[in-house]
Design a protein around this motif. Structure first.
Motif, PDB file in Angstrom:
ATOM      1  N   GLY A   1      -5.006   6.909   7.476  1.00  0.00           N
ATOM      2  CA  GLY A   1      -3.683   7.495   7.404  1.00  0.00           C
ATOM      3  C   GLY A   1      -2.585   6.564   6.950  1.00  0.00           C
ATOM      4  O   GLY A   1      -1.412   6.910   6.991  1.00  0.00           O
ATOM      5  N   ARG A   2      -2.951   5.372   6.513  1.00  0.00           N
ATOM      6  CA  ARG A   2      -1.952   4.427   6.008  1.00  0.00           C
ATOM      7  C   ARG A   2      -1.846   4.564   4.493  1.00  0.00           C
ATOM      8  O   ARG A   2      -2.782   5.012   3.849  1.00  0.00           O
ATOM      9  N   ARG A   3      -0.699   4.191   3.951  1.00  0.00           N
ATOM     10  CA  ARG A   3      -0.481   4.202   2.503  1.00  0.00           C
ATOM     11  C   ARG A   3      -0.441   2.764   2.013  1.00  0.00           C
ATOM     12  O   ARG A   3       0.574   2.091   2.160  1.00  0.00           O
ATOM     13  N   PRO A   4      -1.535   2.293   1.445  1.00  0.00           N
ATOM     14  CA  PRO A   4      -1.547   0.909   0.946  1.00  0.00           C
ATOM     15  C   PRO A   4      -0.478   0.700  -0.127  1.00  0.00           C
ATOM     16  O   PRO A   4      -0.199   1.591  -0.935  1.00  0.00           O
ATOM     17  N   ASP A   5       0.121  -0.462  -0.139  1.00  0.00           N
ATOM     18  CA  ASP A   5       1.160  -0.810  -1.093  1.00  0.00           C
ATOM     19  C   ASP A   5       0.500  -1.281  -2.392  1.00  0.00           C
ATOM     20  O   ASP A   5      -0.014  -2.397  -2.475  1.00  0.00           O
ATOM     21  N   GLU A   6       0.515  -0.402  -3.388  1.00  0.00           N
ATOM     22  CA  GLU A   6      -0.144  -0.707  -4.653  1.00  0.00           C
ATOM     23  C   GLU A   6       0.486  -1.917  -5.338  1.00  0.00           C
ATOM     24  O   GLU A   6      -0.232  -2.770  -5.878  1.00  0.00           O
ATOM     25  N   ASP A   7       1.804  -1.992  -5.323  1.00  0.00           N
ATOM     26  CA  ASP A   7       2.477  -3.138  -5.955  1.00  0.00           C
ATOM     27  C   ASP A   7       2.089  -4.452  -5.289  1.00  0.00           C
ATOM     28  O   ASP A   7       1.883  -5.464  -5.960  1.00  0.00           O
ATOM     29  N   ALA A   8       1.987  -4.429  -3.974  1.00  0.00           N
ATOM     30  CA  ALA A   8       1.587  -5.641  -3.253  1.00  0.00           C
ATOM     31  C   ALA A   8       0.165  -6.049  -3.629  1.00  0.00           C
ATOM     32  O   ALA A   8      -0.109  -7.237  -3.830  1.00  0.00           O
ATOM     33  N   LEU A   9      -0.726  -5.078  -3.739  1.00  0.00           N
ATOM     34  CA  LEU A   9      -2.101  -5.397  -4.129  1.00  0.00           C
ATOM     35  C   LEU A   9      -2.154  -5.980  -5.536  1.00  0.00           C
ATOM     36  O   LEU A   9      -2.916  -6.916  -5.793  1.00  0.00           O
TER      37      LEU A   9
END
Length: 72
Positions: free
Chosen positions: A26-34
């Motif tokens: 249920g978390r939204r990974p931070d694409e920019d951070a990745l």
């Protein structure tokens, strides 16, 4: 014959596995951070994120159908 994975392939698999696991929780990974954390995988990650956005509406619809089926 088993194919050996390169270090880059293995890193990509690990990053994507963590991304998908976070989504399942249920978390939204931070694409920019990745992308900042893994610049060597930027091309592959951008393609993956674009594909994820394309299929997101289908997953939502399918998820709704599962909820409705479970309620019936």
């Amino acid at each position: 014959m088993k194919r050996d994975r390169s270090g880059k392939e293995q890193s990509l698999e690990e990053v994507l596995a963590a991304y998908l696991e976070a989504q399942e929780q249920g978390r939204r990974p931070d694409e920019d951070a990745l992308l900042r954390e893994h610049p060597e995988l930027a091309s592959e990650l951008k393609s993956f994120f674009a594909n994820q956005r394309q299929i997101a509406p289908l997953r939502k619809k399918r998820g709704s159908e599962r909820v409705l089926t479970a309620l019936v």
